[in-house]
Design an enzyme around this catalytic site. Structure first.
Site, PDB file in Angstrom:
ATOM      1  N   LEU A  22       0.859  -1.176   0.000  1.00  0.00           N
ATOM      2  CA  LEU A  22       0.000   0.000   0.000  1.00  0.00           C
ATOM      3  C   LEU A  22       0.897   1.229   0.000  1.00  0.00           C
ATOM      4  O   LEU A  22       1.995   1.204   0.553  1.00  0.00           O
ATOM      5  CB  LEU A  22      -0.901   0.023   1.247  1.00  0.00           C
ATOM      6  CG  LEU A  22      -1.991  -1.046   1.334  1.00  0.00           C
ATOM      7  CD1 LEU A  22      -2.686  -0.980   2.690  1.00  0.00           C
ATOM      8  CD2 LEU A  22      -3.018  -0.876   0.218  1.00  0.00           C
ATOM      9  N   ASP A  23       0.441   2.306  -0.631  1.00  0.00           N
ATOM     10  CA  ASP A  23       1.210   3.540  -0.634  1.00  0.00           C
ATOM     11  C   ASP A  23       1.416   4.044   0.790  1.00  0.00           C
ATOM     12  O   ASP A  23       0.654   3.708   1.703  1.00  0.00           O
ATOM     13  CB  ASP A  23       0.492   4.612  -1.454  1.00  0.00           C
ATOM     14  CG  ASP A  23       0.475   4.294  -2.942  1.00  0.00           C
ATOM     15  OD1 ASP A  23       1.314   3.481  -3.371  1.00  0.00           O
ATOM     16  OD2 ASP A  23      -0.379   4.850  -3.654  1.00  0.00           O
ATOM     17  N   LYS A  24       2.432   4.880   0.958  1.00  0.00           N
ATOM     18  CA  LYS A  24       2.790   5.402   2.274  1.00  0.00           C
ATOM     19  C   LYS A  24       1.588   6.012   2.999  1.00  0.00           C
ATOM     20  O   LYS A  24       1.352   5.732   4.172  1.00  0.00           O
ATOM     21  CB  LYS A  24       3.900   6.447   2.132  1.00  0.00           C
ATOM     22  CG  LYS A  24       4.269   7.152   3.437  1.00  0.00           C
ATOM     23  CD  LYS A  24       5.325   8.209   3.202  1.00  0.00           C
ATOM     24  CE  LYS A  24       5.644   8.963   4.500  1.00  0.00           C
ATOM     25  NZ  LYS A  24       6.648  10.021   4.279  1.00  0.00           N
ATOM     26  N   ASP A  25       0.812   6.840   2.304  1.00  0.00           N
ATOM     27  CA  ASP A  25      -0.288   7.558   2.959  1.00  0.00           C
ATOM     28  C   ASP A  25      -1.616   6.812   2.903  1.00  0.00           C
ATOM     29  O   ASP A  25      -2.655   7.359   3.293  1.00  0.00           O
ATOM     30  CB  ASP A  25      -0.430   8.947   2.344  1.00  0.00           C
ATOM     31  CG  ASP A  25       0.790   9.824   2.616  1.00  0.00           C
ATOM     32  OD1 ASP A  25       1.339   9.730   3.726  1.00  0.00           O
ATOM     33  OD2 ASP A  25       1.193  10.575   1.716  1.00  0.00           O
ATOM     34  N   THR A  26      -1.599   5.588   2.413  1.00  0.00           N
ATOM     35  CA  THR A  26      -2.814   4.773   2.364  1.00  0.00           C
ATOM     36  C   THR A  26      -2.846   3.806   3.536  1.00  0.00           C
ATOM     37  O   THR A  26      -1.865   3.142   3.823  1.00  0.00           O
ATOM     38  CB  THR A  26      -2.872   3.965   1.046  1.00  0.00           C
ATOM     39  OG1 THR A  26      -2.839   4.868  -0.065  1.00  0.00           O
ATOM     40  CG2 THR A  26      -4.136   3.138   0.968  1.00  0.00           C
TER      41      THR A  26
END
Length: 233
Positions: free
Chosen positions: A140-144
């Site tokens: 998952l992306d860093k901010d997700t």
């Protein structure tokens, strides 16, 4: 089979003609054929005292002996990062990843990642590909934020990867989007690739995009925004 333990296998008439790597893997719980093939290639397993290739066809009179080396430590520091563990057993750990946390070490993120936290939390890692590390099969992306399933041994890692590749695992997200939607649901089917200018972003205007299909449904429409449930196909 414990690491560093001597292993002796005696082929039976019913094993005649089997590939060496397939036969050995079938006798050792928790190890994949590809991992065993790597050990055979490094001469950790011998047939009648002699090295053979993974594709060697065994004979009923063959005696296969070998040693499974202990998983090698990796050059990453275990860090006491707080993790929201949803489920854990001997094979997998399911984490609710918080926003702001990078999943895997990379350039600019050598520490403070989910992997660093898992190395500290998981004291019973069985090894992935001969290395003492957790097996990341999706990210998952860093901010997700969201759920991540992580393998704790080589067999679980291979099986999870197979399930994701065959699309047996369903990925569903919640997304807040700007604007007022005229329909309650829909499907977006466009090729996605690297942005032609900003290479760190993905875009549907890429010259070499891959087909992607996303189904969406409105959960709640606000004045300027809409909350969606998004399913990746």
């Amino acid at each position: 089979m414990p690491a560093n333990g001597a292993i002796t296998l005696c082929a039976q008439p019913s094993d005649e003609g089997k590939r060496l790597d397939v036969f050995v893997a079938s006798q050792l719980a928790g190890y994949t054929r590809s991992f065993v093939a790597g050990l055979i290639g490094k001469q950790h397993f011998l047939v009648n005292g002699r090295p053979k290739k993974p594709g060697y066809r065994i004979k009923s009179s063959d005696t296969i002996s070998g040693i499974i080396p202990a998983p090698a430590p990796i050059d990453l520091k275990a860090e006491p990062i707080p993790l929201d563990i949803l489920y854990e057993d001997d094979d997998i750990v399911v984490v609710n990843k918080q926003p702001g946390l990078v999943v895997h070490p990379a350039a600019g993120h050598n520490g403070g990642t989910l992997v660093n936290g898992l190395l500290y939390h998981c004291t019973d890692l069985g090894g992935i590909g001969g290395e003492l590390r957790p097996g990341i099969v999706h990210r998952l992306d860093k901010d997700t934020s969201g759920t991540l399933v992580v393998a704790k041994n080589d067999m679980a890692h291979t099986d999870l990867a197979r399930q994701f590749k065959s699309r047996r695992v369903q990925k569903q997200y919640r997304a807040l989007v700007h604007g007022t939607l005229t329909s309650s649901n829909g499907t977006i089917k466009l090729p996605i690739g690297r942005h032609p200018v900003d290479r760190k972003r993905m875009s549907t205007k890429s010259a070499s995009g891959r087909t992607a299909e996303t189904q969406w449904k409105v959960l709640k429409q606000f004045r300027w925004f809409a909350l969606l449930t998004v399913t990746l196909k």
